[in-house]
Design an enzyme around this catalytic site. Structure first.
Site, PDB file in Angstrom:
ATOM      1  N   ARG A 120       1.598   1.746  -3.626  1.00  0.00           N
ATOM      2  CA  ARG A 120       0.405   2.050  -4.424  1.00  0.00           C
ATOM      3  C   ARG A 120      -0.095   3.462  -4.138  1.00  0.00           C
ATOM      4  NH1 ARG A 120      -2.406  -1.664  -7.033  1.00  0.00           N
ATOM      5  NH2 ARG A 120      -4.223  -0.333  -6.840  1.00  0.00           N
ATOM      6  N   HIS A 121       0.201   3.954  -2.952  1.00  0.00           N
ATOM      7  CA  HIS A 121      -0.230   5.296  -2.574  1.00  0.00           C
ATOM      8  C   HIS A 121       0.428   6.302  -3.517  1.00  0.00           C
ATOM      9  CE1 HIS A 121      -0.327   8.601   0.695  1.00  0.00           C
ATOM     10  NE2 HIS A 121      -1.530   8.501   0.212  1.00  0.00           N
ATOM     11  N   PHE A 122       1.749   6.355  -3.498  1.00  0.00           N
ATOM     12  CA  PHE A 122       2.495   7.147  -4.483  1.00  0.00           C
ATOM     13  C   PHE A 122       3.809   6.433  -4.788  1.00  0.00           C
ATOM     14  CE2 PHE A 122       0.114  10.614  -2.316  1.00  0.00           C
ATOM     15  CZ  PHE A 122      -0.675  10.958  -3.397  1.00  0.00           C
TER      16      PHE A 122
ATOM     17  N   TYR B 298       0.815  -1.212   0.000  1.00  0.00           N
ATOM     18  CA  TYR B 298       0.000   0.000   0.000  1.00  0.00           C
ATOM     19  C   TYR B 298       0.848   1.260   0.000  1.00  0.00           C
ATOM     20  CZ  TYR B 298       0.685   0.466   5.090  1.00  0.00           C
ATOM     21  OH  TYR B 298       1.226   0.615   6.325  1.00  0.00           O
TER      22      TYR B 298
END
Lengths: 151, 157
Positions: free
Chosen positions: A33-35, A30
């Protein structure tokens, strides 16, 4: 992503305060995937770490018999980013405990540096709430939250 | 999955307000913990949906492809729960500036019933540490997300 945002309760003074430890995973999916390329913990998940610490502290005052849910974020402020590998300490202090819930003042620290702080309001669910939701005993009944209950 | 949260941008008035949706999937992994016998969207994920929508409002409003972090949240209240299969519709509107950082009001509802509402301030995250390749890959990611959220092919209008 599983939903446990503290690793351990390291100190708990019943009905007063608790400290939890959280090491930010080095390669959690995550975070990327966030940035991609600039991994940091979304601040909303830092609020969740504070809520879980305070929620266990409040739940223990009822012997984990009543469900505790986050009802309001009075205020949350973040000064620093939390990044992979950071060893965080989360502090929660209960204030204003009532029959229907409580307010908690929380901080997240990395060493001496304050990453963020929040004032959170929790509801202690009643039988009537349980009837309305069609669920009871769901917060501390088992799973990972059950495993984190300090006895 | 969980991050990023939003499925679709359904409306945007550049520089003013944005609307977006997310449907809570039955297969969302975190539901196994939150909670085993009562799966519902965590309140902080609802807030994340508002934060994401506000960040897209900035990007679509010509503020560049930058990335934003939550600096401050205030008076975030929760109403009804969001269950698997529910569509959460969120809206964020610019409310002004706080020390040059953009501030917003936001709200989310399911079937017209309020699930979340609050105020928050975002802060731009400096990208100084990123080399050219990393920056290009971040920009490609944002472009892909933008296309998916707007339901248009990447590179299109």
């Amino acid at each position: 992503m599983r939903w446990i945002h503290i690793d351990d309760i390291v100190e708990l003074r019943e009905g007063e305060r608790a400290r939890a430890a959280r090491t930010v995973p080095a390669n959690a999916e995550y975070l990327d995937r966030h940035f991609p390329g600039i991994p940091f913990v979304p601040q909303t998940l830092l609020i969740e770490s504070m809520a879980q610490t305070a929620g266990i502290l409040l739940g223990k005052t009822t012997r984990f018999e009543r469900d505790v849910i986050l009802a309001k974020i009075d205020r949350a402020e973040f000064a620093e980013l939390a990044r992979p590998g950071d060893a965080l300490v989360i502090e929660a202090v209960l204030e204003d405990i009532r029959e229907e819930g409580a307010r908690a003042s929380c901080r997240i620290l990395r060493g001496d540096v304050e990453v963020g702080r929040a004032t959170l309001v929790f509801a202690l669910l009643t039988d009537r709430d349980a009837d309305r939701l069609g669920a009871r005993g769901f917060v501390f009944s088992g799973g990972l939250f059950g495993g984190l209950r300090p006895d | 999955m969980a991050f990023p949260v939003l499925d679709r941008i359904t409306g945007c008035e550049a520089g003013r307000r944005i609307e977006a949706t997310v449907t809570l999937s039955q297969s969302e992994e975190y539901l196994a913990d939150h909670f085993p016998s009562f799966p519902i969207m965590p309140g902080v994920i609802m807030l994340e949906a508002l934060v994401e929508a506000a960040a897209w409002l900035m990007r679509l409003g010509g503020e560049g492809g930058g990335i934003f972090a939550l600096r401050e949240a205030r008076a975030v209240r929760y109403g009804r729960v969001v269950r698997p299969g529910d569509e959460l519709r969120v809206e964020a509107a610019i409310a002004g500036d706080r020390d040059e950082d953009p501030s917003f009001t936001g709200a989310g509802s399911v079937g017209g019933e309020r699930a979340v509402a609050g105020k928050f301030v975002l802060r731009r995250v400096p990208l100084d540490g990123l080399d050219g390749a990393a920056r290009a890959s971040l920009e490609a990611f944002l472009e892909e997300r933008r296309a998916a959220l707007l339901g248009r092919p990447a590179g299109g209008g």
